[in-house]
Design a protein around this motif. Structure first.
Motif, mmCIF file in Angstrom:
data_model
loop_
_atom_site.group_PDB
_atom_site.id
_atom_site.type_symbol
_atom_site.label_atom_id
_atom_site.label_comp_id
_atom_site.label_asym_id
_atom_site.label_seq_id
_atom_site.Cartn_x
_atom_site.Cartn_y
_atom_site.Cartn_z
ATOM 1 N N GLY A 171 5.843 54.534 66.330
ATOM 2 C CA GLY A 171 5.440 55.823 65.179
ATOM 3 C C GLY A 171 6.267 56.985 65.220
ATOM 4 N N GLN A 172 5.732 57.900 65.223
ATOM 5 C CA GLN A 172 6.502 58.955 64.108
ATOM 6 C C GLN A 172 6.738 60.267 65.158
ATOM 7 O OE1 GLN A 172 6.982 59.344 61.106
ATOM 8 N NE2 GLN A 172 8.229 60.292 61.334
ATOM 9 N N GLY A 173 8.147 60.839 65.903
ATOM 10 C CA GLY A 173 8.561 61.915 66.015
ATOM 11 C C GLY A 173 9.965 62.005 66.164
ATOM 12 N N PHE A 174 10.225 62.076 67.918
ATOM 13 C CA PHE A 174 11.751 62.121 68.474
ATOM 14 C C PHE A 174 12.007 61.981 69.419
ATOM 15 C CE2 PHE A 174 9.805 66.062 70.169
ATOM 16 C CZ PHE A 174 10.872 66.419 71.020
ATOM 17 N N ALA A 175 12.876 61.807 70.158
ATOM 18 C CA ALA A 175 13.507 61.381 71.378
ATOM 19 C C ALA A 175 14.634 61.868 72.188
ATOM 20 C CB ALA A 175 13.317 59.516 70.975
ATOM 21 N N LEU A 176 14.646 62.361 72.840
ATOM 22 C CA LEU A 176 16.346 63.151 73.088
ATOM 23 C C LEU A 176 17.053 62.215 74.410
ATOM 24 C CD1 LEU A 176 17.920 65.986 73.140
ATOM 25 C CD2 LEU A 176 16.434 66.574 74.783
ATOM 26 N N VAL A 177 18.155 61.661 73.813
ATOM 27 C CA VAL A 177 18.696 61.586 74.671
ATOM 28 C C VAL A 177 19.965 61.959 75.116
ATOM 29 C CG1 VAL A 177 20.565 59.143 74.885
ATOM 30 C CG2 VAL A 177 18.245 59.069 73.886
ATOM 31 N N GLN A 178 20.735 62.196 76.312
ATOM 32 C CA GLN A 178 21.813 62.912 77.652
ATOM 33 C C GLN A 178 23.126 61.743 77.137
ATOM 34 O OE1 GLN A 178 21.514 64.700 80.917
ATOM 35 N NE2 GLN A 178 20.584 62.884 81.380
ATOM 36 N N PRO A 179 24.327 62.277 76.760
ATOM 37 C CA PRO A 179 25.355 61.572 77.503
ATOM 38 C C PRO A 179 25.503 61.115 78.788
ATOM 39 C CG PRO A 179 26.173 63.657 77.016
ATOM 40 C CD PRO A 179 24.610 63.318 76.422
ATOM 41 N N TRP A 221 10.052 63.114 75.307
ATOM 42 C CA TRP A 221 10.486 62.387 73.636
ATOM 43 C C TRP A 221 8.839 63.238 72.975
ATOM 44 C CZ3 TRP A 221 10.179 59.592 78.248
ATOM 45 C CH2 TRP A 221 9.194 59.149 78.634
ATOM 46 N N SER A 222 8.443 63.161 72.295
ATOM 47 C CA SER A 222 7.101 63.363 71.290
ATOM 48 C C SER A 222 6.277 62.603 72.043
ATOM 49 C CB SER A 222 7.281 63.004 70.166
ATOM 50 O OG SER A 222 7.724 63.508 69.314
ATOM 51 N N SER A 223 5.609 63.109 72.736
ATOM 52 C CA SER A 223 4.473 63.081 73.429
ATOM 53 C C SER A 223 2.901 61.565 72.535
ATOM 54 C CB SER A 223 3.483 64.005 74.285
ATOM 55 O OG SER A 223 3.701 64.433 74.292
ATOM 56 N N ALA A 224 3.275 61.751 71.354
ATOM 57 C CA ALA A 224 2.572 61.624 70.293
ATOM 58 C C ALA A 224 3.020 60.233 69.847
ATOM 59 C CB ALA A 224 2.410 61.596 68.938
ATOM 60 N N LEU A 225 4.116 59.896 70.366
ATOM 61 C CA LEU A 225 4.915 57.997 70.027
ATOM 62 C C LEU A 225 4.513 56.794 71.357
ATOM 63 C CD1 LEU A 225 8.408 59.065 70.314
ATOM 64 C CD2 LEU A 225 7.476 57.918 68.535
ATOM 65 N N ARG A 226 4.072 55.800 70.578
ATOM 66 C CA ARG A 226 4.183 55.077 71.901
ATOM 67 C C ARG A 226 5.072 54.555 72.088
ATOM 68 N NH1 ARG A 226 2.028 52.851 66.726
ATOM 69 N NH2 ARG A 226 3.378 50.973 66.657
ATOM 70 N N GLU A 246 8.746 52.894 60.611
ATOM 71 C CA GLU A 246 9.817 52.034 59.992
ATOM 72 C C GLU A 246 11.099 52.086 60.925
ATOM 73 O OE1 GLU A 246 8.775 54.760 57.917
ATOM 74 O OE2 GLU A 246 7.262 53.680 56.774
ATOM 75 N N THR A 247 11.214 52.170 61.917
ATOM 76 C CA THR A 247 12.206 52.594 62.533
ATOM 77 C C THR A 247 12.069 53.594 64.061
ATOM 78 O OG1 THR A 247 13.809 53.448 60.558
ATOM 79 C CG2 THR A 247 14.942 53.542 62.331
ATOM 80 N N TYR A 248 12.373 52.025 64.959
ATOM 81 C CA TYR A 248 11.408 52.428 65.882
ATOM 82 C C TYR A 248 13.440 52.436 67.251
ATOM 83 C CZ TYR A 248 11.871 47.336 67.082
ATOM 84 O OH TYR A 248 13.516 46.160 67.538
ATOM 85 N N VAL A 249 13.408 53.146 67.957
ATOM 86 C CA VAL A 249 14.289 53.406 68.644
ATOM 87 C C VAL A 249 13.833 53.298 70.468
ATOM 88 C CG1 VAL A 249 15.722 55.596 69.201
ATOM 89 C CG2 VAL A 249 14.510 55.656 67.331
ATOM 90 N N SER A 250 15.439 52.779 70.449
ATOM 91 C CA SER A 250 15.240 51.945 71.959
ATOM 92 C C SER A 250 16.551 53.019 72.642
ATOM 93 C CB SER A 250 14.969 50.169 71.732
ATOM 94 O OG SER A 250 14.370 50.035 71.633
ATOM 95 N N ALA A 251 15.858 53.291 74.319
ATOM 96 C CA ALA A 251 17.900 53.917 74.988
ATOM 97 C C ALA A 251 17.385 53.815 76.251
ATOM 98 C CB ALA A 251 17.251 55.657 74.787
ATOM 99 N N ASP A 252 18.229 53.770 76.848
ATOM 100 C CA ASP A 252 18.393 53.620 78.527
ATOM 101 C C ASP A 252 17.337 53.970 79.285
ATOM 102 O OD1 ASP A 252 19.438 53.850 81.294
ATOM 103 O OD2 ASP A 252 21.538 52.606 81.082
ATOM 104 N N ALA A 253 16.871 53.784 79.772
ATOM 105 C CA ALA A 253 15.340 54.932 80.290
ATOM 106 C C ALA A 253 16.426 55.995 81.696
ATOM 107 C CB ALA A 253 14.726 53.874 81.180
#
Length: 252
Positions: free
Chosen positions: A207-215, A173-178, A160-167
């Motif tokens: 998808g379902q998982g996590f994305a790790l972003v640094q400042p 991130w979780s490898s299961a994510l698209r 239900e909630t997708y995430v976008s982040a600066d590349a």
């Protein structure tokens, strides 16, 4: 001898990986399970520890030469305790499960020798040669110690909630994510960063998982006064992401 420095003594733990402090990792070796670590990352050790360069297969060397992605590792074996650090970056220990994890190899400090790594590609939605991104897929069961420049943000991704982040700020991130690499701009401008906003390519996760972003970002802000000329503005050359400034400390 007395000093407040004696507050920074060794952490007592039965765990294999212990974050001694936010910027120092302690790994216990029993003689049965080696750890692979970033070359030059050892800052101290106790006991009988051997350090050897880790062999790279021909395929791994070719992938590294073609993509720039890969790990320069040393194998640490024996019995004792080893301390690792890299440029005082923040350290985080992650348990890898069967789904695996995808990570920028620049942020890997150490990992269990039982884990498997391979280079994978993230393509851009525009199909422009060179505009995609290569990352490292880590699979198997074990632990990985990651590094971030500053305290990171762990973002949950759900259907239900997708995430976008600066590349350039994404660490793992979780490898299961698209995943798709994209730029929110019209096609004639995808080769450059977006106007005067300073924003460029994004990674979108579904998808379902996590994305790790640094400042922190690999590239400096748009129009940043680092070095000279257009190349320095975009983070390449001697002061760029692959030059002498490897800490992403663009303001120092």
């Amino acid at each position: 001898m007395q000093s407040p420095l004696f507050a920074y003594t060794e952490q007592q733990s039965q765990d294999r990986y212990t974050v001694q402090n936010p910027q120092l990792l302690r790994v216990a070796l029993t003689g049965q399970d080696d750890v692979l670590a970033r070359k030059g990352a050892m800052v101290a050790y106790q006991g009988l520890i051997d350090f050897d360069g880790e062999y790279q297969s021909g395929g791994e060397r070719r992938a590294r030469a073609r993509t720039g992605e890969g790990l320069d590792l040393m194998r640490c074996s024996g019995q004792g305790t080893v301390y690792f650090a890299n440029l005082a970056q923040y350290i985080h220990v992650v348990d890898v499960d069967q789904d695996g994890m995808t990570v920028d190899s620049a942020y890997v400090l150490a990992l269990d020798s039982t884990l498997h790594t391979e280079v994978v590609a993230v393509d851009s939605q525009y199909g422009i040669s060179g505009s995609g991104k290569y990352q490292l897929h880590i699979s198997g069961r074990g632990r990985v110690a990651l590094m971030t420049s500053g305290r990171p943000l762990m973002m949950r991704v759900t259907p239900e909630t997708y995430v976008s982040a600066d590349a350039d700020a994404v660490v793992a991130w979780s490898s299961a994510l698209r995943v798709q690499m994209q730029a929110q701009t019209h096609s004639s401008g995808v080769r450059r960063r977006r106007g005067n906003t300073g924003e460029g390519w994004e990674l979108s996760f579904l998808g379902q998982g996590f994305a790790l972003v640094q400042p922190s970002e690999v590239l400096p802000p748009q129009h940043a006064a680092i070095g000279q000329g257009l190349a320095a503005q975009f983070g390449v050359g001697q002061q760029g992401a692959h030059g002498q400034n490897q800490r992403n400390d663009w303001g120092r």
